[in-house]
Scaffold this motif. Structure first.
Motif, PDB file in Angstrom:
ATOM      1  N   GLN A  26      -6.010   9.046 -10.116  1.00 15.78           N
ATOM      2  CA  GLN A  26      -5.188   8.060 -10.806  1.00 15.78           C
ATOM      3  C   GLN A  26      -4.470   7.136  -9.831  1.00 15.78           C
ATOM      4  OE1 GLN A  26      -2.074  10.013 -13.048  1.00 15.78           O
ATOM      5  NE2 GLN A  26      -1.556  11.379 -11.378  1.00 15.78           N
ATOM      6  N   VAL A  27      -3.979   6.034 -10.415  1.00 14.84           N
ATOM      7  CA  VAL A  27      -3.092   5.105  -9.732  1.00 14.84           C
ATOM      8  C   VAL A  27      -1.757   5.165 -10.473  1.00 14.84           C
ATOM      9  CG1 VAL A  27      -2.678   2.715  -9.069  1.00 14.84           C
ATOM     10  CG2 VAL A  27      -5.021   3.609  -9.111  1.00 14.84           C
ATOM     11  N   THR A  28      -0.695   5.376  -9.741  1.00 16.72           N
ATOM     12  CA  THR A  28       0.626   5.458 -10.362  1.00 16.72           C
ATOM     13  C   THR A  28       1.515   4.331  -9.848  1.00 16.72           C
ATOM     14  OG1 THR A  28       1.384   6.998  -8.665  1.00 16.72           O
ATOM     15  CG2 THR A  28       0.503   7.951 -10.692  1.00 16.72           C
ATOM     16  N   GLN A  29       2.402   3.894 -10.717  1.00 16.02           N
ATOM     17  CA  GLN A  29       3.353   2.837 -10.381  1.00 16.02           C
ATOM     18  C   GLN A  29       4.731   3.271 -10.861  1.00 16.02           C
ATOM     19  OE1 GLN A  29       0.444  -0.624 -12.016  1.00 16.02           O
ATOM     20  NE2 GLN A  29       2.550  -1.313 -11.632  1.00 16.02           N
ATOM     21  N   ARG A  76      -2.680   5.692   0.923  1.00 19.67           N
ATOM     22  CA  ARG A  76      -2.458   5.934  -0.493  1.00 19.67           C
ATOM     23  C   ARG A  76      -1.391   5.033  -1.109  1.00 19.67           C
ATOM     24  NH1 ARG A  76      -1.952  11.283  -1.755  1.00 19.67           N
ATOM     25  NH2 ARG A  76      -0.783  10.790  -3.630  1.00 19.67           N
ATOM     26  N   ASN A  77      -0.519   4.423  -0.307  1.00 20.07           N
ATOM     27  CA  ASN A  77       0.621   3.687  -0.861  1.00 20.07           C
ATOM     28  C   ASN A  77       0.562   2.198  -0.555  1.00 20.07           C
ATOM     29  OD1 ASN A  77       1.824   6.065  -1.850  1.00 20.07           O
ATOM     30  ND2 ASN A  77       2.738   6.484   0.153  1.00 20.07           N
ATOM     31  N   TYR A 130      -9.343  -0.158  -0.640  1.00 17.31           N
ATOM     32  CA  TYR A 130      -8.877  -1.457  -1.142  1.00 17.31           C
ATOM     33  C   TYR A 130      -7.796  -1.256  -2.178  1.00 17.31           C
ATOM     34  CZ  TYR A 130      -9.326  -6.276  -2.976  1.00 17.31           C
ATOM     35  OH  TYR A 130      -9.102  -7.573  -3.369  1.00 17.31           O
ATOM     36  N   MET A 131      -6.662  -1.926  -1.979  1.00 19.31           N
ATOM     37  CA  MET A 131      -5.582  -1.908  -2.964  1.00 19.31           C
ATOM     38  C   MET A 131      -5.099  -3.336  -3.180  1.00 19.31           C
ATOM     39  SD  MET A 131      -3.475   1.575  -2.057  1.00 19.31           S
ATOM     40  CE  MET A 131      -2.641   1.615  -3.662  1.00 19.31           C
ATOM     41  N   GLN A 184      -2.167   5.842  -4.946  1.00 20.55           N
ATOM     42  CA  GLN A 184      -3.458   6.293  -5.482  1.00 20.55           C
ATOM     43  C   GLN A 184      -3.899   7.547  -4.735  1.00 20.55           C
ATOM     44  OE1 GLN A 184      -6.484   6.015  -3.524  1.00 20.55           O
ATOM     45  NE2 GLN A 184      -5.779   4.625  -1.884  1.00 20.55           N
ATOM     46  N   ASN A 185      -4.591   8.421  -5.472  1.00 17.20           N
ATOM     47  CA  ASN A 185      -5.018   9.699  -4.884  1.00 17.20           C
ATOM     48  C   ASN A 185      -6.534   9.798  -4.788  1.00 17.20           C
ATOM     49  OD1 ASN A 185      -5.737  10.026  -7.532  1.00 17.20           O
ATOM     50  ND2 ASN A 185      -4.484  11.855  -7.897  1.00 17.20           N
TER      51      ASN A 185
END
Lengths: 113, 111
Positions: free
Chosen positions: A3-6, A72-73, A31-32, A25-26
């Protein structure tokens, strides 16, 4: 769960008060990206990052900063928010570059008074 | 840089009919064209994509066609159902490593 968390999901703030929206993201994606969504304008890319310490401007970078110190961040920083930055913000990640499926976070609704 | 235009902005169809959404792009070097679906209050999710070496791609009731000469691509949804009601976004892989989205199409499927 991949998942992607905000965070936060919702934020009401005042003009000029610095804020940070976090994105994580895990999935070990390289790419973010950050997008803002406004009615009638679709999704507009603010900044993107190809990998750690590599960031670049999207189409609407003015008034925003980002950093990518860890894979990840990818936090989004508004140093001095203004009312025209009131919007719905999405973070997204993909395995490599933008030509793979983008996995979006749940969104952050920001209101700047 | 890349510019993606999407039409129509809203589309209403009767359940069971087909829906077509069209996008044009400006950068002839673009080679990746995804479509995302966003249900009300939710995040966008990829439903289908196409790369420039392919002219058409299908996935059950959804298909995408690409015309590189004319620089346009289209989303086709057949036998529409109420759960197809959503906002649909096309996108093009632009200069560098940007992803440029169209303005979106609100699809309403009337039952």
């Amino acid at each position: 769960e991949a998942q992607v968390t905000q965070n936060p999901r919702y934020l009401i703030t005042v003009t000029g008060k610095k804020l940070t929206v976090t994105c994580s993201q895990n999935m070990n994606h390289e790419y973010m990206s950050w997008y803002r969504q406004d009615p009638g304008l679709g999704l507009r890319q603010i900044y993107y990052s190809m990998n750690v310490e590599v960031t670049d401007k999207g189409d609407v970078p003015e008034g925003y900063k980002v950093s990518r110190k860890e894979k990840r961040n990818f936090p989004l920083i508004l140093e001095s928010p203004s009312p025209n930055q009131t919007s719905l913000y999405f973070c997204a990640s993909s395995f490599f570059a933008p030509y793979n499926e983008q996995f979006f976070g749940p969104g952050t609704r920001l209101t700047v008074l | 840089g890349e510019n993606v235009e999407q039409h129509p902005s809203t589309l209403s169809v009767q359940e069971g009919d087909s829906a077509v959404i069209k996008c044009t792009y400006s950068d002839s070097a673009s080679n990746y064209f995804p479509w995302y679906k966003q249900e009300l209050g939710k995040r966008p999710q990829l439903i289908i994509d196409i790369r420039s070496n392919v002219g058409e791609k299908k996935d059950q009731r959804i298909a995408v066609t690409l015309n590189k000469t004319a620089k346009h691509f289209s989303l086709h949804i057949t036998e529409t159902q109420p759960e197809d009601s959503a906002v649909y976004f096309c996108a093009g892989h632009g200069y560098g490593n940007k992803l440029v989205f169209g303005a979106g199409t609100i699809l309403r499927v009337k039952s």
